[in-house]
Motif scaffolding. Structure first.
Motif, PDB file in Angstrom:
ATOM      1  N   LEU A 221       0.856  -1.160   0.019  1.00 38.22           N
ATOM      2  CA  LEU A 221       0.167   0.090  -0.202  1.00 38.22           C
ATOM      3  C   LEU A 221       0.808   1.252   0.182  1.00 38.22           C
TER       4      LEU A 221
ATOM      5  N   PHE B   4       0.758   4.361  -2.795  1.00 37.73           N
ATOM      6  CA  PHE B   4       0.607   5.833  -2.654  1.00 37.73           C
ATOM      7  C   PHE B   4       1.831   6.332  -3.279  1.00 37.73           C
TER       8      PHE B   4
ATOM      9  N   LEU C 226      -5.667  11.279  -0.760  1.00 34.07           N
ATOM     10  CA  LEU C 226      -5.439   9.882  -0.257  1.00 34.07           C
ATOM     11  C   LEU C 226      -5.808   9.695   1.204  1.00 34.07           C
ATOM     12  N   THR C 227      -6.505  10.439   1.802  1.00 32.18           N
ATOM     13  CA  THR C 227      -7.329  10.453   2.850  1.00 32.18           C
ATOM     14  C   THR C 227      -8.216   9.095   3.163  1.00 32.18           C
TER      15      THR C 227
ATOM     16  N   SER D 111     -11.358   8.929   0.593  1.00 28.88           N
ATOM     17  CA  SER D 111     -11.182   9.037  -0.718  1.00 28.88           C
ATOM     18  C   SER D 111     -11.265   7.885  -1.522  1.00 28.88           C
TER      19      SER D 111
ATOM     20  N   ARG E 255      -8.051   6.361  -2.601  1.00 27.99           N
ATOM     21  CA  ARG E 255      -7.344   5.255  -1.638  1.00 27.99           C
ATOM     22  C   ARG E 255      -8.169   3.965  -1.485  1.00 27.99           C
ATOM     23  N   LYS E 256      -9.499   3.977  -1.817  1.00 24.98           N
ATOM     24  CA  LYS E 256     -10.262   2.957  -1.598  1.00 24.98           C
ATOM     25  C   LYS E 256      -9.784   1.980  -2.668  1.00 24.98           C
TER      26      LYS E 256
ATOM     27  N   GLU F   4      -6.415   0.259  -2.039  1.00 24.83           N
ATOM     28  CA  GLU F   4      -6.559  -0.607  -1.114  1.00 24.83           C
ATOM     29  C   GLU F   4      -6.983  -1.766  -1.483  1.00 24.83           C
TER      30      GLU F   4
END
Length: 433
Positions: free
Chosen positions: A20, A24, A36-37, A40, A43-44, A47
């Motif tokens: 991960l 990023f 990338l909170t 967001s 990000r999902k 992940e």
């Protein structure tokens, strides 16, 4: 930079956090100030993709370790066994039988020892008891667990198939007089159709010799015999030692190479075998002896003219004398049974020459719930059958040898410790603290 994958130390797996973090970094390199909170959408997506990659890394690790007998599991371990010609065995069938005493004399106690052999009609399938049993004229019935002598589904006999104590065993080991001893399994035996676990199968593969005629191959064949615990293989003459100064200087036409062996005589080597005491050493009734099984196993790997001298190891019965202080209200019988079971388990793990340790015995006491203190602990053993291994013909001696407090019971190279739950060497006094 951390290296992942195959390394000199094995396989270094890349975890989800590392995958991960790399995702990023790539996102920041492609996008200008990406979001990338935790909530967001980008990000999902990263992940979800990282979780898929982490599973692939786990699969690669599993495939790598499936190549080695020490780490392979399940079907992978079976395939390694196929390469060596060693298939996974079935388990031993187990169950319970009920003994019934008939015409017992008043006041007499009839002991059914651990290892008593019971069979189906005609002695087709044989079992042995796993715990001792005591019967009297007032308490004529008792139940104990049994295990089949042979592995496999043949041991899964139906209810009421076990009908007798083996006649030859009863004649040699039981002193019943006019009393009779009937036996019956009220339920069928189970477990014979189950395959060995990885933990039991793996030691059979580890270190298995690839050469046919070596000391290691002989020992491995002996340990494959059901009931064989350990083996010591010794060559008294030692073979030809080319390092000796007199090698190649003998005139074979006029003198012998060794005074211990005459030319033309067969060559013998010694195989000392320790076995489960519940199994007979020689053929007994419906049960084939460990001696005959070992002879047959060694015959499969020995060259012509070289023979095994199969010798029974000295099975040294051990016990303990101690005074145990317990909390008030403790179930004394349950506590004694738990201590004996723990000691039996620890001693069963010993091999030829393995010492019966004082520290190990103390742990068996103090780790039991309710035990406050243990005092006056003396380990005990029976003396060896002196001369059995070298000369033979010396009967087993029944005197008790008691060690000092803190002293271990040391075993010789050809001795192995055994622990019987009903041994006369066990004297444990339980008192309230």
């Amino acid at each position: 930079m951390t290296q992942y994958g195959v390394s000199p130390d094995g396989f270094d797996i890349k975890g989800l956090d590392a995958i991960l973090a790399e995702s990023f970094e790539r996102a920041r390199a492609v996008f200008d100030s990406p979001d990338l909170t935790a909530t967001s959408p980008l990000r999902k997506v990263l992940e979800v993709a990282a979780a898929e990659d982490a599973e692939l890394w786990k699969r690669m690790e599993s495939l790598y370790y499936a190549n080695f007998a020490s780490t392979a599991t399940g079907a992978s371990l079976d395939r390694l066994g196929e390469d060596l010609g060693v298939e996974r065995d079935f388990e031993f069938a187990t169950g319970e039988v009920r003994f019934r005493l008939g015409r017992g004399a008043p006041g007499r106690r009839y002991r059914v020892p651990e290892g008593t052999v019971v069979t189906t009609a005609g002695g087709t399938v044989a079992f042995h008891t796993l715990a001792p049993l005591e019967l009297t004229a007032d308490a004529t019935d008792g139940v104990t667990e049994v295990r089949a002598f042979e592995r496999g589904v043949a041991g899964n006999v139906v209810a009421r198939a076990i009908v007798q104590v083996d006649p030859e065993y009863a004649a040699e080991e039981l002193s019943l007089g006019p009393a009779t001893l009937a036996v019956e399994n009220q339920l069928g035996m189970t477990g014979g159709d189950l395959l060995q676990s990885d933990a039991d199968y793996r030691p059979r593969l580890l270190g298995r010799p690839r050469n046919l005629w070596t000391l290691e191959s002989v020992r491995r064949e002996v340990l494959e015999v059901p009931g064989a615990i350990d083996a010591l293989v010794a060559d008294a003459l030692g073979g030809v030692d080319v390092s000796q100064s007199y090698f190649d200087l003998f005139d074979f036409g006029q003198r012998q190479f060794s005074a211990d062996r005459r030319l033309g005589e067969p060559y013998f080597f010694d195989v000392v075998v320790a076995h489960e005491f519940a199994r007979p050493w020689r053929d007994l009734g419906a049960v084939r002896g460990v001696y005959e099984r070992v002879q047959a196993a060694v015959d499969g790997v020995r060259p012509p003219g070289i023979y095994a001298n199969v010798i029974q190891a000295d099975h040294i019965e051990v016990g303990v004398r101690a005074r145990v202080s317990v909390d008030p209200g403790q179930d004394v019988q349950a506590l004694l049974a738990a201590i004996k079971q723990r000691l039996a388990h620890d001693v069963a793990a010993l091999r030829l020459g393995g010492a019966f340790l004082f520290s190990q015995t103390m742990r068996a006491f103090v780790e039991q719930p309710g035990v406050v203190d243990v005092q006056n602990v003396h380990l005990r053993r029976c003396p060896a059958a002196y001369g059995r291994v070298s000369f033979g013909g010396v009967p087993f001696q029944s005197a008790i040898v008691e060690m000092s407090v803190g002293e271990n019971v040391q075993m010789g190279r050809t001795e192995i410790a055994i622990f019987r739950l009903d041994s006369e060497l066990i004297q444990i006094e339980v008192v309230p603290a």
